[in-house]
Design an enzyme around this catalytic site. Sequence first.
Site, PDB file in Angstrom:
ATOM      1  N   TYR A  70       3.373   3.505   1.616  1.00 28.95           N
ATOM      2  CA  TYR A  70       3.030   2.570   2.691  1.00 28.95           C
ATOM      3  C   TYR A  70       1.699   1.913   2.348  1.00 28.95           C
ATOM      4  O   TYR A  70       0.674   2.571   2.250  1.00 28.95           O
ATOM      5  CB  TYR A  70       2.962   3.342   4.010  1.00 28.95           C
ATOM      6  CG  TYR A  70       2.507   2.582   5.228  1.00 28.95           C
ATOM      7  CD1 TYR A  70       2.466   1.187   5.286  1.00 28.95           C
ATOM      8  CD2 TYR A  70       2.118   3.279   6.373  1.00 28.95           C
ATOM      9  CE1 TYR A  70       2.051   0.514   6.423  1.00 28.95           C
ATOM     10  CE2 TYR A  70       1.700   2.613   7.525  1.00 28.95           C
ATOM     11  CZ  TYR A  70       1.668   1.248   7.536  1.00 28.95           C
ATOM     12  OH  TYR A  70       1.249   0.576   8.666  1.00 28.95           O
ATOM     13  N   LYS A  96       6.785   0.316   1.782  1.00 27.24           N
ATOM     14  CA  LYS A  96       6.559  -0.563   2.923  1.00 27.24           C
ATOM     15  C   LYS A  96       5.258  -1.319   2.644  1.00 27.24           C
ATOM     16  O   LYS A  96       4.206  -0.708   2.458  1.00 27.24           O
ATOM     17  CB  LYS A  96       6.422   0.241   4.219  1.00 27.24           C
ATOM     18  CG  LYS A  96       5.935  -0.583   5.415  1.00 27.24           C
ATOM     19  CD  LYS A  96       5.575   0.303   6.600  1.00 27.24           C
ATOM     20  CE  LYS A  96       4.955  -0.537   7.730  1.00 27.24           C
ATOM     21  NZ  LYS A  96       4.516   0.305   8.872  1.00 27.24           N
TER      22      LYS A  96
END
Length: 303
Positions: free
Chosen positions: A140, A168
């Site tokens: 992330y 992400k």
Amino acid sequence: MRNFERFGRILIPMITPFHSDDQSVDYRTARKVARYLKEHKLCDSIIVAGTTGEFHSLTKEERIRLFAEIKDEIGSELPLIAGVGAVSTKEVIEYVREAERLGYDAVMVVTPYYCKPEQEGIFEHYKMIAQSTQLPVMVYNIPLFTGVNLAPETLAKLSEIENIFAIKDEAGINPLQTTDYILATKGEIPVYSGDDTMVLQVLLQGGVGVVSGGSHVVGDLMRKSIESFLEGDVEAARKTFFSMYELFVAFKGEGRTNPTPLVKAAFELVSDLPTSMPRLPLKPATKSELERLKVVLKKLGKI
């Protein structure tokens, strides 16, 4: 490309409800939120204790209990991803072990924040975490909050680790980084947009979906837009995205960097669940911000 289909196209970083009187975690309502997301088919997977879940404000005990409560509520009805980010590698691994123990399907690990490590330190962080578990690991990247950007070259090195299955990326900060990531990893690592407003741009570059706070409210429209795009009907995808765009802008409120309090307020308006209270230092929606949300949600037919 690594298999992302188990987790789907729309992953919701679930909000964490707090009691309005003492700001303690409202686990009972948290269960209801997870159930609402599942029953209304707003997502393909749920991320527990992500940024929108205010993981940064939770104690270790609160986060682990939240993992347990949501797993107990949802079971295997939807894939569950544990947000296990922390400043130190050691602490992340402790959360990973709890996620394993509770039967989570994957973990999401934000880049280390505040300490601003070099790229080699970031690489070693993820390598050690991934090697500590059999669970799939989602990287992330959100430089706006962490102060560091995961370089494409670093992701290329991480792609050699088998259980790192996706990234992400907060695409609003670096709109073309999806392309850089895909080229650097030879398409091996699927890219999810971490920004609702960038979902079509990320898909166009070869991304696979979105980690979407806004899908608490418009997950049905988000799915319609993504499916239209994937079916080749770009005009329909754009039209549906435009219908959501005013809401995404409203989430920014009156100059806010963190949209979580507005997402929570909008979800409360739509679901009638008591979720609008964030934990300090975040403040709840102002009267004017709330009124704007109501106007937009009425346009969308959500209230």
